[in-house]
Design a protein around this motif. Sequence first.
Motif, PDB file in Angstrom:
ATOM      1  N   ALA A 148       5.710  32.504-106.750  1.00 51.76           N
ATOM      2  CA  ALA A 148       5.857  31.478-107.779  1.00 51.76           C
ATOM      3  C   ALA A 148       6.138  30.120-107.157  1.00 51.76           C
ATOM      4  O   ALA A 148       5.630  29.087-107.626  1.00 51.76           O
ATOM      5  CB  ALA A 148       6.972  31.853-108.749  1.00 51.76           C
ATOM      6  N   LEU A 149       6.936  30.069-106.088  1.00 49.37           N
ATOM      7  CA  LEU A 149       7.209  28.802-105.404  1.00 49.37           C
ATOM      8  C   LEU A 149       5.939  28.222-104.795  1.00 49.37           C
ATOM      9  O   LEU A 149       5.717  27.004-104.815  1.00 49.37           O
ATOM     10  CB  LEU A 149       8.280  29.000-104.332  1.00 49.37           C
ATOM     11  CG  LEU A 149       9.709  29.179-104.850  1.00 49.37           C
ATOM     12  CD1 LEU A 149      10.629  29.649-103.735  1.00 49.37           C
ATOM     13  CD2 LEU A 149      10.231  27.889-105.469  1.00 49.37           C
ATOM     14  N   LEU A 150       5.090  29.076-104.250  1.00 51.99           N
ATOM     15  CA  LEU A 150       3.810  28.607-103.722  1.00 51.99           C
ATOM     16  C   LEU A 150       2.950  28.025-104.842  1.00 51.99           C
ATOM     17  O   LEU A 150       2.322  26.967-104.682  1.00 51.99           O
ATOM     18  CB  LEU A 150       3.069  29.755-103.031  1.00 51.99           C
ATOM     19  CG  LEU A 150       3.696  30.289-101.742  1.00 51.99           C
ATOM     20  CD1 LEU A 150       3.015  31.587-101.321  1.00 51.99           C
ATOM     21  CD2 LEU A 150       3.607  29.260-100.622  1.00 51.99           C
ATOM     22  N   ALA A 151       2.934  28.708-105.988  1.00 57.76           N
ATOM     23  CA  ALA A 151       2.159  28.213-107.122  1.00 57.76           C
ATOM     24  C   ALA A 151       2.724  26.898-107.642  1.00 57.76           C
ATOM     25  O   ALA A 151       1.974  25.982-108.028  1.00 57.76           O
ATOM     26  CB  ALA A 151       2.136  29.261-108.239  1.00 57.76           C
ATOM     27  N   ARG A 152       4.037  26.776-107.674  1.00 58.40           N
ATOM     28  CA  ARG A 152       4.662  25.535-108.141  1.00 58.40           C
ATOM     29  C   ARG A 152       4.252  24.363-107.257  1.00 58.40           C
ATOM     30  O   ARG A 152       3.931  23.280-107.748  1.00 58.40           O
ATOM     31  CB  ARG A 152       6.184  25.686-108.160  1.00 58.40           C
ATOM     32  CG  ARG A 152       6.709  26.595-109.249  1.00 58.40           C
ATOM     33  CD  ARG A 152       8.227  26.721-109.186  1.00 58.40           C
ATOM     34  NE  ARG A 152       8.743  27.665-110.171  1.00 58.40           N
ATOM     35  CZ  ARG A 152       8.947  27.402-111.451  1.00 58.40           C
ATOM     36  NH1 ARG A 152       8.669  26.192-111.918  1.00 58.40           N
ATOM     37  NH2 ARG A 152       9.427  28.315-112.267  1.00 58.40           N
ATOM     38  N   ALA A 153       4.274  24.554-105.939  1.00 60.41           N
ATOM     39  CA  ALA A 153       3.882  23.483-105.029  1.00 60.41           C
ATOM     40  C   ALA A 153       2.436  23.061-105.265  1.00 60.41           C
ATOM     41  O   ALA A 153       2.086  21.884-105.125  1.00 60.41           O
ATOM     42  CB  ALA A 153       4.064  23.943-103.582  1.00 60.41           C
ATOM     43  N   ARG A 154       1.618  23.998-105.661  1.00 57.75           N
ATOM     44  CA  ARG A 154       0.180  23.732-105.813  1.00 57.75           C
ATOM     45  C   ARG A 154      -0.186  23.141-107.172  1.00 57.75           C
ATOM     46  O   ARG A 154      -1.093  22.319-107.256  1.00 57.75           O
ATOM     47  CB  ARG A 154      -0.564  25.053-105.601  1.00 57.75           C
ATOM     48  CG  ARG A 154      -2.072  24.934-105.641  1.00 57.75           C
ATOM     49  CD  ARG A 154      -2.680  26.304-105.416  1.00 57.75           C
ATOM     50  NE  ARG A 154      -4.125  26.293-105.442  1.00 57.75           N
ATOM     51  CZ  ARG A 154      -4.891  27.372-105.423  1.00 57.75           C
ATOM     52  NH1 ARG A 154      -4.320  28.564-105.359  1.00 57.75           N
ATOM     53  NH2 ARG A 154      -6.201  27.272-105.459  1.00 57.75           N
TER      54      ARG A 154
END
Length: 541
Positions: A148-154
């Motif tokens: 989810a953190l990776l998706a948030r950054a993207r």
Amino acid sequence: MPSSDSEPGGVDTAPAPPTAPAPDAEPGQTDSGATAEPLADDTVDEPAPAGSDLSTSGTTSSLPLATTAAWHLARRAAHAPTAEIAARIAAMGTHAWIDRQLEPEGIGDSRLEDYVSRYFPWSRLPAAQLENATGGRPFLAEYQVRIALLARARFTERVLLETVVETLSDHIYVPLAGKGAPFSPDWDQTLRRHALGPFNELLHAALRHPAVLRSFDNQHSTKDSPNENLGRELLELMTVGSGHYTEEDVRQSALLLTGHTIDWDTLEYAFVPERHHVGALQIMGFAHPNASAEAGPTVLAEYVDHLAHHEATALRLARRFAVRYISDAPSAAVVEDLAAAYLDGDTSIASLVRATLTHEEFRTSAGRKWKRPLEYVMTIARAARPAEFVPDGRVGANREFDTGAYGWLVGLGQHLPRGWPGVDGYPDTAPYWRSPNRTLAMWNGTVHAVKGDASESGVTDWAQVLEIGLGDNVLRTAERITQHLTGFTWPRAHLEDVAAMLGNGGERAVGPSDVITEHSVTWHIKDALQLVFASPYGFLR
């Protein structure tokens, strides 16, 4: 030249970046003598002053850096800066954009929130709900938080909030895979709730959070057997820092924290008076009679407030935010200015962030920060503007640990969210991230990042994304896409490298009459983009 169709797992030789200027070249000149011309508007950040040392950011003072104030802010405030973010900043003005980002609840973020709710619901759940929600696999929640953190950054539109959350997560550090793992989803939500509020409230919430209590073994700390881990790290890492306390202060800090534990039936914070030390406490300039066991929570609140308002804490936080957003080696003057803004704002993190991004030293700091692997990879992923996103690691796909191709690349750079093995969070200075191994990992990873993640969001059609058409002039296209993707106006000598790769795979130099052909679109756009992203301009934060 690597094939843009090589598969993850292979060993590739990434395209070499454009030739960097010789270290002894005059500031503003390339090694070929070409001079970089700034963009013709009044929002241009000045190039680095003559003689300034940019070695910490992976360049020298001679690398020509012409950029706009909007792009400079986008690169620092967002994990994955884009031309669209820079355009919004330019349209609103830097101060108005910062103010809006510091009130994230007013920014629509429906696409990202839909993805998190639909694909990563476990990343938001309290520990008590994970056992049933995960079908007896609560350990998978830590992977869900990471993805989810990776998706948030993207994908997020609340870009400044995400970088502030990351900065604070490195300051009060709880690794996802550590002892606090079952509580990591709720800890992430706690960070988000307090990220732009008063630091004393965040610190108070942290010291009563099971993730922090368990990570530092405070759940076992009693008046008869005090554990000093949290008492020490509260002083050394979270607040005043080394040199401001004694070993006796550590002991007293540990005694103050006794009785603050975890209720293993509810999996929530609990205070047990019978375990709390009673008696006068003296910790640096803080004193309290601590006359009864029941006073424990009140003593903690007052202690936290004292530490959060301490000048040494203000200076440590100011330096952390200056290193994150301004330079690897911020001046003492800027740190003092930011500390004053923090204290004047009654420990307001938002006030600290605003002061950082509007400081004169920030304005003149282009080129002084280097992207960490997550930023580097997600910059490429976000620039691809995917129309769809169906991650392999979504709940229900039975691969809830799978970070996808982009996460795999971030892992190669050893920068998966909250994956640092120590207690102090990831470093954020260029020498660490520019080691030969990490640089090579990112160069090789560029091949795969430019290709895209075929499984979750499709192979990227860069000709469509960047609106590159048959018959377009090659040199003008190279100029446009380098500016669009990096925010820097490249000097002619460096543009010619990209144009040659774009036009004919680098076999020969291109002239003013060369145009984009079907062969260019089919074979060379990805190769040219690998060169753009893997250049010093692509690595600069």
